[in-house]
Design a protein around this motif. Structure first.
Motif, PDB file in Angstrom:
ATOM      1  N   LEU A   1     -41.789 -14.544  -5.968  1.00  0.00           N
ATOM      2  CA  LEU A   1     -40.946 -14.028  -7.047  1.00  0.00           C
ATOM      3  C   LEU A   1     -41.003 -12.515  -7.224  1.00  0.00           C
ATOM      4  CD1 LEU A   1     -41.682 -16.744  -9.760  1.00  0.00           C
ATOM      5  CD2 LEU A   1     -39.530 -16.412  -8.519  1.00  0.00           C
ATOM      6  N   PHE A   2     -41.928 -11.853  -6.543  1.00  0.00           N
ATOM      7  CA  PHE A   2     -42.164 -10.446  -6.828  1.00  0.00           C
ATOM      8  C   PHE A   2     -41.712  -9.566  -5.661  1.00  0.00           C
ATOM      9  CE2 PHE A   2     -45.778 -12.875  -8.847  1.00  0.00           C
ATOM     10  CZ  PHE A   2     -45.105 -13.054 -10.045  1.00  0.00           C
ATOM     11  N   PRO A   3     -41.436  -8.290  -5.896  1.00  0.00           N
ATOM     12  CA  PRO A   3     -40.858  -7.434  -4.850  1.00  0.00           C
ATOM     13  C   PRO A   3     -41.860  -7.072  -3.762  1.00  0.00           C
ATOM     14  CG  PRO A   3     -41.192  -6.198  -6.884  1.00  0.00           C
ATOM     15  CD  PRO A   3     -41.521  -7.610  -7.199  1.00  0.00           C
ATOM     16  N   ASN A   4     -41.315  -6.537  -2.655  1.00  0.00           N
ATOM     17  CA  ASN A   4     -42.164  -6.056  -1.562  1.00  0.00           C
ATOM     18  C   ASN A   4     -41.830  -4.610  -1.199  1.00  0.00           C
ATOM     19  OD1 ASN A   4     -39.754  -6.160  -0.178  1.00  0.00           O
ATOM     20  ND2 ASN A   4     -40.487  -7.481   1.484  1.00  0.00           N
ATOM     21  N   ASP A   5     -41.135  -3.892  -2.088  1.00  0.00           N
ATOM     22  CA  ASP A   5     -40.686  -2.535  -1.777  1.00  0.00           C
ATOM     23  C   ASP A   5     -41.851  -1.540  -1.867  1.00  0.00           C
ATOM     24  OD1 ASP A   5     -40.984  -2.443  -4.562  1.00  0.00           O
ATOM     25  OD2 ASP A   5     -38.831  -2.558  -4.934  1.00  0.00           O
ATOM     26  N   LYS A   6     -41.549  -0.291  -1.572  1.00  0.00           N
ATOM     27  CA  LYS A   6     -42.602   0.717  -1.488  1.00  0.00           C
ATOM     28  C   LYS A   6     -43.350   0.892  -2.810  1.00  0.00           C
ATOM     29  CE  LYS A   6     -44.887   3.504   1.125  1.00  0.00           C
ATOM     30  NZ  LYS A   6     -45.693   2.966   2.248  1.00  0.00           N
ATOM     31  N   PRO A   7     -42.655   0.960  -3.961  1.00  0.00           N
ATOM     32  CA  PRO A   7     -43.420   1.056  -5.212  1.00  0.00           C
ATOM     33  C   PRO A   7     -44.406  -0.095  -5.399  1.00  0.00           C
ATOM     34  CG  PRO A   7     -41.131   1.612  -5.603  1.00  0.00           C
ATOM     35  CD  PRO A   7     -41.199   1.075  -4.205  1.00  0.00           C
ATOM     36  N   GLU A   8     -43.984  -1.303  -5.040  1.00  0.00           N
ATOM     37  CA  GLU A   8     -44.882  -2.443  -5.183  1.00  0.00           C
ATOM     38  C   GLU A   8     -46.014  -2.384  -4.162  1.00  0.00           C
ATOM     39  OE1 GLU A   8     -46.324  -6.242  -6.635  1.00  0.00           O
ATOM     40  OE2 GLU A   8     -45.350  -4.448  -7.428  1.00  0.00           O
ATOM     41  N   TYR A  38     -36.900  -7.442  -1.913  1.00  0.00           N
ATOM     42  CA  TYR A  38     -37.711  -8.654  -1.804  1.00  0.00           C
ATOM     43  C   TYR A  38     -37.798  -9.120  -0.349  1.00  0.00           C
ATOM     44  CZ  TYR A  38     -37.175  -8.765  -6.869  1.00  0.00           C
ATOM     45  OH  TYR A  38     -37.195  -8.441  -8.200  1.00  0.00           O
ATOM     46  N   HIS A  39     -38.717 -10.068  -0.119  1.00  0.00           N
ATOM     47  CA  HIS A  39     -38.911 -10.568   1.245  1.00  0.00           C
ATOM     48  C   HIS A  39     -37.670 -11.320   1.713  1.00  0.00           C
ATOM     49  CE1 HIS A  39     -39.576 -14.896   0.188  1.00  0.00           C
ATOM     50  NE2 HIS A  39     -39.893 -14.375  -0.988  1.00  0.00           N
ATOM     51  N   ALA A  40     -37.437 -11.283   3.030  1.00  0.00           N
ATOM     52  CA  ALA A  40     -36.277 -11.957   3.612  1.00  0.00           C
ATOM     53  C   ALA A  40     -36.624 -13.355   4.112  1.00  0.00           C
ATOM     54  CB  ALA A  40     -35.702 -11.121   4.756  1.00  0.00           C
ATOM     55  N   TYR A  41     -37.786 -13.503   4.714  1.00  0.00           N
ATOM     56  CA  TYR A  41     -38.208 -14.806   5.226  1.00  0.00           C
ATOM     57  C   TYR A  41     -38.456 -15.737   4.050  1.00  0.00           C
ATOM     58  CZ  TYR A  41     -41.087 -18.331   7.581  1.00  0.00           C
ATOM     59  OH  TYR A  41     -41.596 -19.514   8.072  1.00  0.00           O
ATOM     60  N   LYS A  42     -37.734 -16.851   4.003  1.00  0.00           N
ATOM     61  CA  LYS A  42     -37.814 -17.793   2.897  1.00  0.00           C
ATOM     62  C   LYS A  42     -37.550 -17.095   1.560  1.00  0.00           C
ATOM     63  CE  LYS A  42     -40.561 -21.471   4.835  1.00  0.00           C
ATOM     64  NZ  LYS A  42     -41.609 -22.471   4.545  1.00  0.00           N
ATOM     65  N   ASP A  43     -36.478 -16.362   1.513  1.00  0.00           N
ATOM     66  CA  ASP A  43     -36.121 -15.583   0.328  1.00  0.00           C
ATOM     67  C   ASP A  43     -36.198 -16.437  -0.935  1.00  0.00           C
ATOM     68  OD1 ASP A  43     -35.093 -13.700  -1.428  1.00  0.00           O
ATOM     69  OD2 ASP A  43     -33.005 -14.113  -0.901  1.00  0.00           O
ATOM     70  N   ARG A 100     -37.332 -10.575 -11.512  1.00  0.00           N
ATOM     71  CA  ARG A 100     -36.801 -11.789 -10.886  1.00  0.00           C
ATOM     72  C   ARG A 100     -37.185 -13.050 -11.659  1.00  0.00           C
ATOM     73  NH1 ARG A 100     -36.812 -13.219  -4.396  1.00  0.00           N
ATOM     74  NH2 ARG A 100     -34.787 -12.209  -4.388  1.00  0.00           N
ATOM     75  N   PRO A 101     -38.422 -13.224 -12.111  1.00  0.00           N
ATOM     76  CA  PRO A 101     -38.730 -14.425 -12.913  1.00  0.00           C
ATOM     77  C   PRO A 101     -37.873 -14.553 -14.164  1.00  0.00           C
ATOM     78  CG  PRO A 101     -40.748 -13.384 -12.178  1.00  0.00           C
ATOM     79  CD  PRO A 101     -39.635 -12.446 -11.820  1.00  0.00           C
TER      80      PRO A 101
END
Length: 328
Positions: free
Chosen positions: A53-60, A44-49, A275-276
């Protein structure tokens, strides 16, 4: 302006259930921004973690790029529907992988295109007129320029204060500039073919509940038109499209939409849910995975005539009047 709608979906009775294998999907920033937290196997994102609610990884990221092609097919190849002419400044909020901003920059080589997002996941090789920055679009806006077009796409689950966001956009548009949202509401059916106790129905209800508990309105897309008018926008246009969840609908256009949408949701449902559900519903990871396994089967079941309502809503900031240009 009158609202415009696509024709109703019709059922292709030759389909029943769809094969298990048919859906597959072949400025300086502090270093902490790139220290992405991991949770339940997703990044997931680090800035304002936690803001998003949703991921930012390569699959996403791959899914978001695929979703871009699906969105273009919904809009018949158009990146936006606002009748903006010769834009020189364009802003894309929640830009994600930046694919929309890049395409718009290629289409309007004389325009400066800015994309903002919580995650620095955009590519390094981009058109010279395209720029990205890390920013939370729900913070106060401090852009030093005004825009001809402000665009936000598929922000469902991302906006906690829509009135404030729309006001920021209004203030940041040039007189005569346009704000456009392309967004979706949770899936539904028109013929009650989503069984009351089905996994798919349980997932939709739980997802809406989780977003609501997280301070996000899952049905916001259907309200953009009224919110834009309330904020002072004119020439507000609302277009609604029905995007089938799989290939149940008749017609080549809808079958293609349904196939692509099934691929999109099958590849994204874990990221959309984990995550939700674990944070806002306090479900265990095992509980989530069991529901998702059953839901995936329903997503591919053409006897379930579900579709995602997609809204394209755009409005114009009024032109400056002659009297506004006279100093007193």
């Amino acid at each position: 302006m009158a609202e415009q709608h696509e024709f109703p979906l019709t059922v292709d009775e030759s389909d029943s259930t769809l094969g298990e294998d048919e859906y597959s999907d072949d400025e300086t920033i502090a270093s902490s921004i790139f220290k992405y937290p991991e949770e339940n196997g997703r990044q997931y994102h680090a800035y304002k973690d936690g803001t998003y609610l949703f991921p930012n990884d390569k699959p996403e990221q791959n899914r978001l790029d695929f979703q871009h092609q699906l969105s273009l097919h919904v809009g018949q190849g158009k990146l936006y529907l606002s009748p903006v002419k010769n834009p020189s400044e364009i802003l894309d909020i929640g830009t994600g992988t930046g694919v929309w901003a890049i395409d718009v920059a290629d289409e309007h080589e004389s325009a400066r295109v800015t994309g903002i997002d919580l995650s620095p996941i955009q590519p390094e090789l981009v058109p010279p007129n395209c720029h990205f920055q890390i920013s939370d679009f729900e913070d106060p806006w401090d852009f030093k320029r005004q825009f001809d077009l402000i665009h936000g796409r598929l922000l469902i689950g991302s906006i906690s204060n829509p009135r404030q966001l729309i006001q920021h956009a209004y203030e940041s548009l040039k007189p005569g500039g346009w704000l456009e949202f392309q967004d979706a509401c949770p899936p539904r059916s028109d013929d009650s073919t989503i069984p009351l106790h089905s996994a798919y129905r349980q997932w939709v209800d739980a997802w809406c509940d989780a977003l609501t508990r997280g301070g996000r309105d899952p049905f916001l897309a259907a309200k953009y038109g009224d919110l834009l008018r309330e904020a002072g926008f004119i020439n507000v246009n609302v277009r609604e499209y029905k995007v089938p969840q799989n290939c149940w609908a008749k017609g080549r256009h809808y079958k293609k939409l349904g196939f692509w949408n099934a691929v999109n949701i099958l590849n994204g449902i874990e990221g959309l849910s984990m995550r939700p559900f674990t944070r806002h519903l306090r479900w265990s990871v095992e509980h989530v995975q069991v529901l998702l396994a059953d839901t995936r089967s329903d997503i591919k079941n053409a006897k379930i005539h579900a579709y995602w309502p997609v809204y394209v809503v755009y409005g114009k900031k009024p032109e400056a009047t002659f009297s506004q240009g006279i100093s007193t």
